[in-house]
Scaffold this active site. Structure first.
Site, PDB file in Angstrom:
ATOM      1  N   ARG A 166      34.819  19.915  -5.905  1.00 56.03           N
ATOM      2  CA  ARG A 166      34.174  20.069  -4.582  1.00 56.03           C
ATOM      3  C   ARG A 166      34.718  19.038  -3.589  1.00 56.03           C
ATOM      4  O   ARG A 166      33.973  18.426  -2.830  1.00 56.03           O
ATOM      5  CB  ARG A 166      32.647  19.922  -4.671  1.00 56.03           C
ATOM      6  CG  ARG A 166      31.984  20.830  -5.658  1.00 56.03           C
ATOM      7  CD  ARG A 166      31.955  22.287  -5.195  1.00 56.03           C
ATOM      8  NE  ARG A 166      31.175  23.078  -6.110  1.00 56.03           N
ATOM      9  CZ  ARG A 166      31.691  23.694  -7.185  1.00 56.03           C
ATOM     10  NH1 ARG A 166      32.986  23.636  -7.442  1.00 56.03           N
ATOM     11  NH2 ARG A 166      30.918  24.395  -7.976  1.00 56.03           N
ATOM     12  N   SER A 240      24.259  24.821  -2.939  1.00 55.13           N
ATOM     13  CA  SER A 240      23.896  23.613  -3.688  1.00 55.13           C
ATOM     14  C   SER A 240      23.831  22.431  -2.722  1.00 55.13           C
ATOM     15  O   SER A 240      24.771  22.194  -1.968  1.00 55.13           O
ATOM     16  CB  SER A 240      24.963  23.296  -4.736  1.00 55.13           C
ATOM     17  OG  SER A 240      25.113  24.387  -5.595  1.00 55.13           O
ATOM     18  N   GLU A 336      26.142  17.535  -1.244  1.00 51.45           N
ATOM     19  CA  GLU A 336      27.382  18.318  -1.154  1.00 51.45           C
ATOM     20  C   GLU A 336      27.734  18.710   0.291  1.00 51.45           C
ATOM     21  O   GLU A 336      28.905  18.655   0.667  1.00 51.45           O
ATOM     22  CB  GLU A 336      27.248  19.560  -2.035  1.00 51.45           C
ATOM     23  CG  GLU A 336      28.560  20.274  -2.259  1.00 51.45           C
ATOM     24  CD  GLU A 336      28.432  21.449  -3.222  1.00 51.45           C
ATOM     25  OE1 GLU A 336      28.338  21.215  -4.428  1.00 51.45           O
ATOM     26  OE2 GLU A 336      28.435  22.589  -2.750  1.00 51.45           O
TER      27      GLU A 336
HETATM   28  P1  NAP Z   1      24.472  27.284 -14.225  1.00 50.00           P
HETATM   29  O1  NAP Z   1      25.187  28.462 -14.773  1.00 50.00           O
HETATM   30  O2  NAP Z   1      22.980  27.197 -14.345  1.00 50.00           O
HETATM   31  O3  NAP Z   1      25.102  25.964 -14.848  1.00 50.00           O
HETATM   32  C1  NAP Z   1      24.626  24.665 -14.479  1.00 50.00           C
HETATM   33  C2  NAP Z   1      25.818  23.769 -14.262  1.00 50.00           C
HETATM   34  O4  NAP Z   1      26.494  23.568 -15.479  1.00 50.00           O
HETATM   35  C3  NAP Z   1      26.768  24.437 -13.305  1.00 50.00           C
HETATM   36  O5  NAP Z   1      26.644  23.808 -12.085  1.00 50.00           O
HETATM   37  C4  NAP Z   1      28.130  24.344 -13.948  1.00 50.00           C
HETATM   38  O6  NAP Z   1      28.991  23.439 -13.281  1.00 50.00           O
HETATM   39  C5  NAP Z   1      27.885  23.815 -15.353  1.00 50.00           C
HETATM   40  N1  NAP Z   1      28.331  24.822 -16.319  1.00 50.00           N
HETATM   41  C6  NAP Z   1      27.639  25.894 -16.791  1.00 50.00           C
HETATM   42  N2  NAP Z   1      28.362  26.559 -17.699  1.00 50.00           N
HETATM   43  C7  NAP Z   1      29.532  25.923 -17.808  1.00 50.00           C
HETATM   44  C8  NAP Z   1      30.700  26.139 -18.582  1.00 50.00           C
HETATM   45  N3  NAP Z   1      30.794  27.161 -19.443  1.00 50.00           N
HETATM   46  N4  NAP Z   1      31.734  25.282 -18.429  1.00 50.00           N
HETATM   47  C9  NAP Z   1      31.653  24.252 -17.566  1.00 50.00           C
HETATM   48  N5  NAP Z   1      30.586  23.992 -16.799  1.00 50.00           N
HETATM   49  C10 NAP Z   1      29.527  24.816 -16.921  1.00 50.00           C
HETATM   50  O7  NAP Z   1      24.870  27.092 -12.691  1.00 50.00           O
HETATM   51  P2  NAP Z   1      24.292  27.794 -11.368  1.00 50.00           P
HETATM   52  O8  NAP Z   1      23.578  26.773 -10.582  1.00 50.00           O
HETATM   53  O9  NAP Z   1      23.591  29.068 -11.703  1.00 50.00           O
HETATM   54  O10 NAP Z   1      25.621  28.138 -10.604  1.00 50.00           O
HETATM   55  C11 NAP Z   1      26.560  29.051 -11.139  1.00 50.00           C
HETATM   56  C12 NAP Z   1      27.919  28.766 -10.597  1.00 50.00           C
HETATM   57  O11 NAP Z   1      27.974  28.986  -9.179  1.00 50.00           O
HETATM   58  C13 NAP Z   1      28.351  27.327 -10.829  1.00 50.00           C
HETATM   59  O12 NAP Z   1      29.711  27.318 -11.106  1.00 50.00           O
HETATM   60  C14 NAP Z   1      28.037  26.665  -9.507  1.00 50.00           C
HETATM   61  O13 NAP Z   1      28.863  25.551  -9.260  1.00 50.00           O
HETATM   62  C15 NAP Z   1      28.312  27.776  -8.521  1.00 50.00           C
HETATM   63  N6  NAP Z   1      27.498  27.619  -7.315  1.00 50.00           N
HETATM   64  C16 NAP Z   1      27.944  26.799  -6.317  1.00 50.00           C
HETATM   65  C17 NAP Z   1      27.164  26.622  -5.194  1.00 50.00           C
HETATM   66  C18 NAP Z   1      27.578  25.711  -4.087  1.00 50.00           C
HETATM   67  O14 NAP Z   1      26.950  25.729  -3.034  1.00 50.00           O
HETATM   68  N7  NAP Z   1      28.576  24.901  -4.275  1.00 50.00           N
HETATM   69  C19 NAP Z   1      25.936  27.262  -5.061  1.00 50.00           C
HETATM   70  C20 NAP Z   1      25.517  28.063  -6.104  1.00 50.00           C
HETATM   71  C21 NAP Z   1      26.309  28.237  -7.222  1.00 50.00           C
HETATM   72  P3  NAP Z   1      29.968  23.868 -12.053  1.00 50.00           P
HETATM   73  O15 NAP Z   1      29.125  23.698 -10.837  1.00 50.00           O
HETATM   74  O16 NAP Z   1      31.052  22.873 -12.153  1.00 50.00           O
HETATM   75  O17 NAP Z   1      30.421  25.263 -12.272  1.00 50.00           O
END
Ligand code: NAP
Length: 341
Positions: A166, A240, A336
């Site tokens: 990020r 996020s 963020e």
């Molecule tokens: P999630 O699936 O509940 O997982 C929680 C966190 O653990 C995530 O943030 C993810 O990191 C990490 N994670 C889960 N599985 C993983 C794997 N197999 N390998 C490595 N890291 C893992 O997450 P969530 O909140 O529902 O979000 C899903 C995805 O959408 C994530 O990648 C998240 O970053 C992305 N997202 C981004 C935003 C934003 O505004 N930046 C908003 C919503 C969702 P990572 O964040 O590094 O993937």
């Protein structure tokens, strides 16, 4: 033709948190080649210059005393087609999700996991958007930009964008300086899928998908995001609000000894990434509401504006969340979005 700037413009509906803010001048940018003249004019008029795309990663804590350059440029051009690779350049003002859907419809693969991320294409390299195991940098070829300070056009290779978690050069050395005009992607015409995130796997198996295609991944990501994340058109939010903290191996071992169930995943160089949502949830914040500022009830990482919250309301709530996570886990959460105070 250059559209005239709007004076004393309302920015509430140009930011997805729907925070009240005004700009002395709101200058639409419909043609990137106008940028040298427009940035010169903005400089001569005085005040600060802010580049705005979809406004989906910004907290307006103040008015803008100068010019907001609102990127609205359009255009998707194939630069090269070689073997199973296609190189496509996309104008900064294109909507991100519409571009992902367009690429999929043309059989250009690699961006499906990034479906439904709010914002514009031009904003994507700034924080190296990522979701479900894919980051923009994985598919980035180069970025074109106008350097407002050096008064010259730039072309940065993916390596020169120095995109981390990020993070990128546009948040650092080039912050407040580069206006991203086009982003070029290297995509594959042979289907390749990444679906190792648990939510994605659950969604795909609930659909009984045997042979996963990029279209399946796109549909599953859209379904998971719609179920879990608030639509900014309905409930103001900036995705996020905190980054997932990445701890050294030693710090992670200490945290895991005290909290063995803390959600975590390996990061680069032996570091460990913890799920900020889990830490916040454990402190009891999920679904909390203070006036119109709140924590989303299905995803604790997302702060929401239920209507009339101010930036102060949201930032006070964010500070209390940070303090309680720090008190309980000794972990510092970093915001963020770009916060303008
Ligand atoms: P999630 O699936 O509940 O997982 C929680 C966190 O653990 C995530 O943030 C993810 O990191 C990490 N994670 C889960 N599985 C993983 C794997 N197999 N390998 C490595 N890291 C893992 O997450 P969530 O909140 O529902 O979000 C899903 C995805 O959408 C994530 O990648 C998240 O970053 C992305 N997202 C981004 C935003 C934003 O505004 N930046 C908003 C919503 C969702 P990572 O964040 O590094 O993937």
């Amino acid at each position: 033709m250059i559209q005239p700037a709007q004076t004393d413009a309302d920015l509430r509906y140009l930011n997805t948190l729907h925070l009240p803010a005004r700009a002395a001048r709101l200058q639409p940018v419909d043609d990137a080649s106008d940028l040298p003249a427009l940035t010169e004019a903005a400089r001569n008029t005085g005040g600060s210059i802010l580049v705005l795309g979809g406004g989906s990663n910004i907290v307006f804590g103040r008015d803008i005393d100068g010019t907001v350059l609102h990127m609205r440029t359009r255009g998707i051009d194939v630069l090269a087609h070689t073997g199973s690779d296609v190189l496509v350049s996309v104008a900064a003002g294109e909507n991100w999700h519409a571009w992902v859907a367009f690429a999929l419809a043309h059989g250009w693969h690699g961006l499906e996991n990034l479906a439904l991320i709010p914002g514009t294409v031009g904003a994507a390299p700034v924080q190296n958007i990522g979701a479900y195991g894919v980051e923009l940098i994985d598919r980035l070829d180069h970025v074109d930009a106008w350097d407002m300070t050096g008064r010259r056009w730039l072309r940065l290779s993916a390596a020169e964008c120095l995109a981390g978690y990020r993070d990128s050069v546009f948040k650092r050395e080039l912050a407040g300086r580069a206006v991203i005009t086009r982003v070029a992607f290297r995509l594959g015409t042979r289907p390749e899928v990444r679906c190792d995130y648990a939510d994605l796997q659950r969604e795909l198996s609930s659909r009984g998908v045997a042979q996963v295609t990029p279209q399946h991944v796109f549909d599953a990501v859209c379904a998971v995001r719609r179920a879990k994340l608030p639509d900014p058109a309905v409930l103001g939010n900036a995705g996020s609000f905190f980054r997932n903290p990445v701890l050294t191996a030693d710090a992670a071992a200490t945290l895991l000894a005290a909290h063995p169930d803390a959600a975590h995943h390996p990061a680069a160089d032996g570091a460990v990434k913890f799920a900020a949502a889990w830490l916040i949830d454990q402190c009891g914040w999920k679904g909390a509401r203070r006036g119109d500022a709140g924590v989303h009830d299905r995803q604790a990482l997302v702060l929401v504006n239920h209507g009339e919250a101010s930036a102060t309301d949201l930032l006070d709530l964010a500070a209390d969340i940070q303090a309680s996570v720090h008190a309980r886990f000794g972990v510092t959460l970093e915001p963020e979005p770009l916060i303008l105070l």
